[in-house]
Design a protein around this motif. Structure first.
Motif, PDB file in Angstrom:
ATOM      1  N   GLY A 326       0.836  -1.195   0.000  1.00  0.00           N
ATOM      2  CA  GLY A 326       0.000   0.000   0.000  1.00  0.00           C
ATOM      3  C   GLY A 326       0.869   1.241   0.000  1.00  0.00           C
ATOM      4  N   VAL A 327       0.286   2.331  -0.461  1.00  0.00           N
ATOM      5  CA  VAL A 327       0.969   3.624  -0.403  1.00  0.00           C
ATOM      6  C   VAL A 327       0.001   4.604   0.240  1.00  0.00           C
ATOM      7  N   TYR A 328       0.469   5.325   1.249  1.00  0.00           N
ATOM      8  CA  TYR A 328      -0.402   6.225   2.011  1.00  0.00           C
ATOM      9  C   TYR A 328       0.236   7.606   2.086  1.00  0.00           C
ATOM     10  N   LEU A 329      -0.384   8.578   1.464  1.00  0.00           N
ATOM     11  CA  LEU A 329       0.127   9.945   1.562  1.00  0.00           C
ATOM     12  C   LEU A 329      -0.688  10.648   2.645  1.00  0.00           C
ATOM     13  N   PRO A 330      -0.058  10.899   3.802  1.00  0.00           N
ATOM     14  CA  PRO A 330      -0.805  11.378   4.975  1.00  0.00           C
ATOM     15  C   PRO A 330      -1.745  12.551   4.670  1.00  0.00           C
ATOM     16  N   GLY A 331      -2.986  12.400   5.079  1.00  0.00           N
ATOM     17  CA  GLY A 331      -3.977  13.459   4.891  1.00  0.00           C
ATOM     18  C   GLY A 331      -4.449  13.605   3.462  1.00  0.00           C
ATOM     19  N   LYS A 332      -3.879  12.829   2.543  1.00  0.00           N
ATOM     20  CA  LYS A 332      -4.255  12.983   1.135  1.00  0.00           C
ATOM     21  C   LYS A 332      -4.969  11.765   0.570  1.00  0.00           C
ATOM     22  N   LEU A 333      -4.247  10.662   0.461  1.00  0.00           N
ATOM     23  CA  LEU A 333      -4.848   9.501  -0.191  1.00  0.00           C
ATOM     24  C   LEU A 333      -4.205   8.213   0.287  1.00  0.00           C
ATOM     25  N   GLY A 334      -4.853   7.123  -0.026  1.00  0.00           N
ATOM     26  CA  GLY A 334      -4.315   5.802   0.279  1.00  0.00           C
ATOM     27  C   GLY A 334      -4.727   4.819  -0.795  1.00  0.00           C
ATOM     28  N   ILE A 335      -3.812   3.904  -1.126  1.00  0.00           N
ATOM     29  CA  ILE A 335      -4.087   2.845  -2.104  1.00  0.00           C
ATOM     30  C   ILE A 335      -3.550   1.551  -1.493  1.00  0.00           C
ATOM     31  N   ARG A 336      -4.376   0.502  -1.471  1.00  0.00           N
ATOM     32  CA  ARG A 336      -3.879  -0.806  -1.016  1.00  0.00           C
ATOM     33  C   ARG A 336      -4.547  -1.866  -1.878  1.00  0.00           C
ATOM     34  N   ILE A 337      -3.778  -2.855  -2.277  1.00  0.00           N
ATOM     35  CA  ILE A 337      -4.311  -3.956  -3.078  1.00  0.00           C
ATOM     36  C   ILE A 337      -3.857  -5.251  -2.416  1.00  0.00           C
ATOM     37  N   GLU A 338      -4.809  -6.094  -2.087  1.00  0.00           N
ATOM     38  CA  GLU A 338      -4.492  -7.283  -1.284  1.00  0.00           C
ATOM     39  C   GLU A 338      -5.190  -8.520  -1.808  1.00  0.00           C
ATOM     40  N   ASP A 339      -4.426  -9.594  -1.888  1.00  0.00           N
ATOM     41  CA  ASP A 339      -5.003 -10.902  -2.174  1.00  0.00           C
ATOM     42  C   ASP A 339      -4.645 -11.890  -1.081  1.00  0.00           C
ATOM     43  N   THR A 340      -5.473 -12.935  -0.964  1.00  0.00           N
ATOM     44  CA  THR A 340      -5.138 -14.092  -0.139  1.00  0.00           C
ATOM     45  C   THR A 340      -4.602 -15.173  -1.077  1.00  0.00           C
ATOM     46  N   LEU A 341      -3.521 -15.816  -0.650  1.00  0.00           N
ATOM     47  CA  LEU A 341      -2.876 -16.828  -1.502  1.00  0.00           C
ATOM     48  C   LEU A 341      -2.507 -18.058  -0.693  1.00  0.00           C
ATOM     49  N   ILE A 342      -2.195 -19.129  -1.403  1.00  0.00           N
ATOM     50  CA  ILE A 342      -1.642 -20.307  -0.734  1.00  0.00           C
ATOM     51  C   ILE A 342      -0.489 -20.842  -1.571  1.00  0.00           C
ATOM     52  N   MET A 343       0.577 -21.253  -0.905  1.00  0.00           N
ATOM     53  CA  MET A 343       1.719 -21.848  -1.611  1.00  0.00           C
ATOM     54  C   MET A 343       1.350 -23.275  -1.988  1.00  0.00           C
ATOM     55  N   LYS A 344       1.456 -23.565  -3.280  1.00  0.00           N
ATOM     56  CA  LYS A 344       1.062 -24.878  -3.817  1.00  0.00           C
ATOM     57  C   LYS A 344       2.015 -25.210  -4.948  1.00  0.00           C
ATOM     58  N   ASN A 345       2.504 -26.414  -4.982  1.00  0.00           N
ATOM     59  CA  ASN A 345       3.454 -26.796  -6.044  1.00  0.00           C
ATOM     60  C   ASN A 345       4.559 -25.757  -6.194  1.00  0.00           C
ATOM     61  N   LYS A 346       5.072 -25.342  -5.065  1.00  0.00           N
ATOM     62  CA  LYS A 346       6.227 -24.432  -5.006  1.00  0.00           C
ATOM     63  C   LYS A 346       5.959 -22.999  -5.459  1.00  0.00           C
ATOM     64  N   LYS A 347       4.705 -22.652  -5.724  1.00  0.00           N
ATOM     65  CA  LYS A 347       4.470 -21.242  -6.024  1.00  0.00           C
ATOM     66  C   LYS A 347       3.148 -20.757  -5.425  1.00  0.00           C
ATOM     67  N   ALA A 348       3.025 -19.436  -5.335  1.00  0.00           N
ATOM     68  CA  ALA A 348       1.833 -18.869  -4.720  1.00  0.00           C
ATOM     69  C   ALA A 348       0.665 -18.947  -5.681  1.00  0.00           C
ATOM     70  N   SER A 349      -0.450 -19.436  -5.170  1.00  0.00           N
ATOM     71  CA  SER A 349      -1.651 -19.556  -5.988  1.00  0.00           C
ATOM     72  C   SER A 349      -2.710 -18.614  -5.411  1.00  0.00           C
ATOM     73  N   LEU A 350      -3.281 -17.775  -6.267  1.00  0.00           N
ATOM     74  CA  LEU A 350      -4.273 -16.791  -5.804  1.00  0.00           C
ATOM     75  C   LEU A 350      -5.552 -17.490  -5.363  1.00  0.00           C
ATOM     76  N   LEU A 351      -6.028 -17.157  -4.173  1.00  0.00           N
ATOM     77  CA  LEU A 351      -7.332 -17.665  -3.729  1.00  0.00           C
ATOM     78  C   LEU A 351      -8.405 -16.603  -3.983  1.00  0.00           C
ATOM     79  N   THR A 352      -8.027 -15.339  -3.850  1.00  0.00           N
ATOM     80  CA  THR A 352      -8.961 -14.251  -4.196  1.00  0.00           C
ATOM     81  C   THR A 352      -8.675 -13.851  -5.636  1.00  0.00           C
ATOM     82  N   LYS A 353      -9.729 -13.749  -6.415  1.00  0.00           N
ATOM     83  CA  LYS A 353      -9.507 -13.611  -7.864  1.00  0.00           C
ATOM     84  C   LYS A 353     -10.218 -12.426  -8.496  1.00  0.00           C
ATOM     85  N   ILE A 354     -10.855 -11.609  -7.676  1.00  0.00           N
ATOM     86  CA  ILE A 354     -11.576 -10.457  -8.216  1.00  0.00           C
ATOM     87  C   ILE A 354     -10.584  -9.507  -8.907  1.00  0.00           C
TER      88      ILE A 354
END
Lengths: 362, 362
Positions: A326-354
């Motif tokens: 995330g990036v937060y500019l105090p008093g101005k704006l905020g942006i955050r992008i988050e997914d839930t993942l699970i490590m499977k077959n040696k790499k991260a697999s997205l569980l949230t897909k929106i």
């Protein structure tokens, strides 16, 4: 869940029995993890043999539904516990020090002091490690939680025009979750305008402000949590704002790809490495990325592993976690992008897909 | 709130400073009590002089709104705390043992060990006693919380016919609370039919069952909690059911009247006496009254005093608490009637005022 594995660890660490509490004065998420039912009482897991739950007469009816033998106490929980586990000399009792308070520990020591020399051992490390690596069943629960929250969040964003205040968005998310027969996994964050610059903003009964709006939301499915954040834009973003969004998105997507075992792109082996690399991707904005890259997720919204600067925990199969720069500019704006993942077959697999494409609501 | 009184107690108990935490890994309701704002950090109250909050850079912007001086830390909270409070030799640090976990205490000891011999003292008794007696301002907040929840509960019962499931009632209560610009004080209980026989039932996504339906609900106003339970009837109650309701109601109303100081009807002096007398009023049904008569209420939904069988705390002016007798026939039915009250002019004054007459919804 993993009772046998716990018993193996108890044997290895010479702990006679582990106790986990879900009592009014004291709750421990390990209780739910091992029991897998929303009931109350004290779970006693002996080194060998059958685990059981000590429950008050008031909770007994419900507690029986969990499928463990139930020992009912009428008045004094501690007396019953002492009678059950304190018979043997020098019993070593395992407790999770990260959830037992000093006061409850005093009561426990006091309650067991009639017993012949009980001593205590910390089981938080054992439990954290067991819980960190998800079973196929747990993965299934997390997947369902993420599918549901994807659907709810998508509906919420689709129907955005009906909302006037932050709280209305919040209410919609909660009510939709209930319509799915689920509960939320944490208090949703709906932070518009300058409010979004506070990562832990509390949604208010105020009109939605123009600018970026951070929506951080998750549900529980069979006790397992999902956690997603999407940032949309209300009004017309400037070119600079669009670029900042793309920067955060690119850093997030790179971290998702970089979460791999073994082949070591950019030398990333641990969750700490992953955090530090993502920070680099933010370039000059790294100083406005004021929290951890993510966190483990399971029966708790925050659990092992740490996904932060100093984490030495290696990326490994079965670990469920979030990636949320995330990036937060105090008093101005905020942006955050988050997914839930699970490590499977040696790499991260997205569980949230929106979708993570910037959505603009005029 | 009551910072001066706390400092007087710290002086009396030779505690150099008290610390209260509202950090991600550790929260303490005393933090909110003394700060009276929903912010994050560590409140440090020295024996004399100006209290301040140590907050992370991520929370600093928000924390400043609380009106306390804020010391910002960038990386390590413990280092900052040690630098601030560990300078003096043999500092005695007050912590609330009922909220500090063993793990957090270890971290605290570890973080302060470079300091010249810190020791720790428990402040839970001091804080509990300060919080138990409400100020006029706190009484005002409780009153507003109770007025709002009365109104919301009344609307909910009035509009009952729109509800098909327990969860729909729950959602209505939460959404109405938000419309009032407030938040709920605990997860509401909506327990219909046999579900009502579990005092801590979790509302389900199931059709409302015929029979008694227990609705346990409260809101927070400026951080102060209300707590009300009403039991309505869905369908047509039998004569026996009506009588059982009247028995619980009569026991509840008698307890409200008996909560008086000094004149000692039935020799009632303590909250324990009040519980035991109410149990007597339930006669043959006393064995189905499986919980405490009530609990103190304030910034926490459950706080001092204990309002239970063995409570030796005397009835005294300024104490806010609940009276909530119930009868639960396992697997059959449940009835509970609860009000929030405050001791004023030597007697209990009702803060929740919604009617307790049995409401029947066909």
């Amino acid at each position: 869940m993993k009772i046998k594995e716990l018993q193996t660890q108890l044997q290895k660490h010479k702990i006679d029995c582990a106790v986990f509490f879900n009592l009014e004065e004291h709750t421990d998420p390990n209780f739910f993890y091992f029991v897998q039912h929303e009931v109350s009482g004290c779970l006693v897991v002996p080194q060998t043999g059958v685990p059981y739950i000590i429950a008050s007469v008031m909770e007994a009816e419900k507690t029986c539904t969990a499928g463990f033998p139930v020992v009912v106490y009428k008045k004094e929980f501690m007396e019953t516990l002492a009678a059950k586990i304190g018979k043997k000399k020098n019993t070593r009792v395992g407790i999770d020090e990260s959830s037992v308070t000093l006061a409850f520990f005093s009561a426990l020591k006091n309650g067991l002091k009639g017993s012949s020399g009980c001593s205590f051992a910390d089981t938080s490390g054992i439990c954290g490690t067991l819980r960190m690596i998800k079973t196929t069943q747990e993965e299934g629960h997390l997947r369902k939680a993420c599918e549901a929250s994807d659907e709810i969040l998508e509906t919420c964003i689709d129907q955005w025009n009906q909302f006037k205040t932050e709280r209305e968005v919040y209410d919609f998310l909660v009510a939709e979750t209930h319509k799915h027969g689920l509960v939320i996994s944490f208090t949703p964050i709906v932070a518009s305008g300058s409010g979004a610059s506070q990562p832990h903003y509390q949604s208010k009964n105020i009109p939605l402000k123009k600018g970026f709006c951070v929506i951080d939301f998750g549900v529980k499915y069979q006790g397992y949590c999902s956690d997603t954040t999407r940032t949309i834009y209300l009004g017309e973003p400037t070119e600079k704002e669009r670029k900042l969004y793309e920067l955060v998105l690119s850093a997030q997507e790179k971290a998702v790809v970089q979460a791999r075992m073994g082949i070591g792109a950019k030398g990333i082996k641990t969750f700490g490495d992953l955090h530090n690399q993502c920070e680099k991707e933010l370039g000059a904005y790294a100083k406005y990325f004021v929290h951890s890259l993510g966190h483990g997720v399971g029966v708790q919204i925050h659990e092992a592993p740490a996904v932060s600067k100093r984490s030495t925990i290696p990326l490994q199969n079965g670990v469920a976690f979030t990636i949320e720069p995330g990036v937060y500019l105090p008093g101005k704006l905020g942006i955050r992008i988050e997914d839930t993942l699970i490590m499977k077959n040696k790499k991260a697999s997205l569980l949230t897909k929106i979708s993570k494409k910037l959505i603009v609501k005029k």
